[in-house]
Structure formats: C-alpha cells, structure tokens
Enzyme design. Structure first.
Site, PDB file in Angstrom:
ATOM      1  CG  ASP A   1      17.695  75.042 -26.967  1.00  0.00           C
ATOM      2  OD1 ASP A   1      18.213  75.678 -26.030  1.00  0.00           O
ATOM      3  OD2 ASP A   1      16.867  74.123 -26.794  1.00  0.00           O
TER       4      ASP A   1
ATOM      5  CG  ASP B   1      18.785  72.024 -21.391  1.00  0.00           C
ATOM      6  OD1 ASP B   1      19.040  73.001 -20.673  1.00  0.00           O
ATOM      7  OD2 ASP B   1      19.407  70.945 -21.309  1.00  0.00           O
TER       8      ASP B   1
ATOM      9  CD  GLU C   1      11.764  78.221 -20.166  1.00  0.00           C
ATOM     10  OE1 GLU C   1      11.410  77.071 -19.810  1.00  0.00           O
ATOM     11  OE2 GLU C   1      12.939  78.577 -20.187  1.00  0.00           O
TER      12      GLU C   1
ATOM     13  CB  SER D   1      22.577  75.984 -23.569  1.00  0.00           C
ATOM     14  OG  SER D   1      21.823  75.605 -22.438  1.00  0.00           O
ATOM     15  CB  ALA D   2      18.905  79.878 -21.530  1.00  0.00           C
TER      16      ALA D   2
ATOM     17  CG  ASP E   1      13.168  73.349 -26.432  1.00  0.00           C
ATOM     18  OD1 ASP E   1      12.453  73.158 -25.419  1.00  0.00           O
ATOM     19  OD2 ASP E   1      14.239  73.971 -26.386  1.00  0.00           O
TER      20      ASP E   1
END
Ligand SMILES: Nc1nc2c(ncn2[C@@H]2O[C@H](COP(=O)(O)O)[C@@H](O)[C@H]2O)c(=O)[nH]1
Ligand SMILES: [Mg+2]
Length: 295
Positions: free
Chosen positions: A46, A48, A94, A162-163, A236
């Site tokens: 990931d 962020d 989230e 990454s989203a 994360d």
C-alpha cells in the site's frame, strides 16, 4: 540457503511493538520464501501510511495522496471543504473495527463516487504538486530506500497498490527516486485533457476494500509477477490484507500490517488478518530483515 529454527532468529521480530499471532506458521512461511529465493518473490505494498509514515516524530499526521492534492494552493476551497466533509463521514467508517467489510464497501463506493464527482472540471495542479512531492520525501518510512535498492539489485518486482490518487503517489515516489523500472503503481489515475482539466477517473475505482490483484490482470505488472508465487505484503488498513488475493498462483504470502491508530480497538482484528502487526513503527526494518536473510 539460510534456514531459521525460530522467528526469534530475527532480532527485529523480537521487538515489543511486534505482534505475531502464529509464530510457527510465520516461521514456515519465512523458510519457504528463503528456500524459493529472489526469483519467486514479489512485494505488494500500500502507499498512504504504509510506504509513507502515519505520523512524523512531531506528531504531525503525514499527508495522504489525496491530502497532497488538497494542499495545492490553486485547489479551490470549496473542493477542500466538501472533501473534508466527506472524509469526516467516511474515514471513521473505513477504519471501523465492528462493521463488516461488506457494509464498509458500500460506504466506500458512495465516498469514492461523491469524491470523484468533486474533481470534475478542476484544473490539475501539476507544478504545485511537484513542490509538495519534494516535501513528501522525508515522510517515507525509514528503510524504504533500502527496500527499493535491495529489490532493484535482486530483480524483485514491487507493486505499489493505492486507493488514493495515482498522480500524487507517482509524484511522491519520483521525488524520492523510488519509481525505478521494477516498481509499478496501480491506483486511481485521473483522466486529464490537454488543458489540464480533470475529466474523471480512469477505469474502475480502487477503494480500500477492493484492492486485490484481480485488478492487475492484463497489466504489465501481471506479466512481471505471474511466475512469482511468494509475496511479502505491506499495508496499514485491514482492507490491504487482501491485496494479493486474486493472484491465482500465490503459494506463500507474508502479510505485514502497520497499526498506528485506535491500537487497542484494532489489534485483534489486525492479528487475524496480518501475520505480523507492527504497532507505531515508523520503519520497514522487519521487512528488510527478512529480505536480507535471502542469500
Ligand atoms: N481526503 C480524501 N481521502 C481519500 C479519498 N479517497 C481515498 N482517500 C484516502 O486515501 C487512502 C487510500 O490510500 P492507500 O494508498 O492507503 O490505499 C484511503 O485510506 C482513504 O482514507 C478522498 O476522496 N479524499
Ligand atoms: Mg494506506
């Protein structure tokens, strides 16, 4: 070929902030990866708050890729206000540790549809982003530079999944000189016309709970990794634990989770999803220690 008899053979895994639910299972996975070697390994990470730290030593929360975009001076205040309003609603969902993934997914889709609509018609702030990206270099976790160098030297592909906002992820990676040929980024990239006007998001939306390698089918990255059965995964968010699902050939996946918020409420959940949970760790030392065991 190195062979471990206990995970305690890796000092980095004996630190008090390192939590492992199944030490025997992890030991088996590590030995399997060591046996198969570099040619069978890929890294899926990931961006962020995984490649970047969650917060700096000062306590300042590190900008997400969307946060980098919002920090650009020319981005209209009306966008920033509405984006903040949506984030205040959806970020707690989230990271909620009681709601099911199915429930959270519905909310994430609502968030991303609303958030991406906000972007339509805005000018993409390319120059401003370059400046902000230079400031992001100090925000990467300690050891990421070593991880990128090691994987380059041993031809181990790295997928940054990454989203967030792809252009910002790429800008930050480029500013740190991490975007080397063996490193690929899959994220929400913008459709921008010749006048730098944002027309929308390219392709399917990638949100926190649909990040899986099915999304990389028919991409150049898939070709790079289709023979690589072993994965070291870093994330994360609980949703990051599924990033390697969908790859129909994975044998061993070592999942490393970075937990930096609501630790008490989330630790058990993370232990159920990740093989190794690192609490308030601003380094990737554990992953580098495993890699360096590979001769
Ligand atoms: N402020 C906003 N934050 C957003 C938006 N869409 C997603 N996000 C955040 O980004 C991360 C995803 O990045 P990743 O690299 O960790 O996958 C995600 O956790 C969201 O919190 C948005 O429109 N605005
Ligand atoms: Mg993240």
């Amino acid at each position: 070929m190195k062979f471990l008899t206990t995970v305690n053979d890796i000092p980095e895994l004996t630190q008090p902030n390192v939590h492992i639910k199944d030490k025997d299972g992890l030991l088996e996975k590590i030995n399997s990866i060591l046996k198969d070697g570099h040619s069978k390994l890929q890294i899926v990470t990931d961006f962020d708050h995984t490649l970047t730290r969650h917060q700096m030593d000062s306590g300042k929360i590190v900008l997400t890729s969307f946060g980098m975009f919002k920090d650009c001076p020319s981005v209209p205040q009306i966008y920033k206000d509405e984006d903040n309003r949506l984030s205040d609603i959806y970020k707690p969902i989230e990271v909620d540790h009681i709601m099911t993934v199915e429930e959270k997914t519905k909310h994430m889709i609502d968030w991303y549809i609303a958030a991406h609509k906000l972007l339509l018609g805005m000018k993409f702030p390319k120059q401003e982003l370059n400046e902000i990206s230079r400031n992001m270099v100090q925000c990467f976790r300690t050891g990421v530079k070593d991880l990128i160098s090691y994987t380059e030297a041993h031809f181990i592909p790295v997928l940054v999944f990454s989203a967030g906002l792809g252009e910002c992820v790429v800008a930050a990676m480029e500013a740190a000189n991490f975007l080397l040929p063996h490193v690929k980024v899959i994220s929400n990239f913008l459709d921008i016309d010749e006048n730098d006007t944002i027309l929308g998001i390219k392709g399917e939306v990638i949100h926190t709970y649909n990040k899986n390698e099915a999304a990389i089918k028919n991409t150049e990255y898939y070709e790079m990794v289709k023979e690589r059965n072993n994965v070291i995964l870093m994330g994360d968010n609980i949703g990051d634990a599924g990033m390697a699902e969908g790859m129909d050939h994975c044998d061993v996946i070592i999942k490393v989770g970075f937990l930096g918020r609501n630790v008490e409420g989330n630790l058990q959940n993370y232990l159920n999803k990740f093989d190794i949970v690192l609490v308030n760790d601003h380094t990737v030392n554990v992953v580098n220690a495993i890699l360096k065991l590979m001769l």
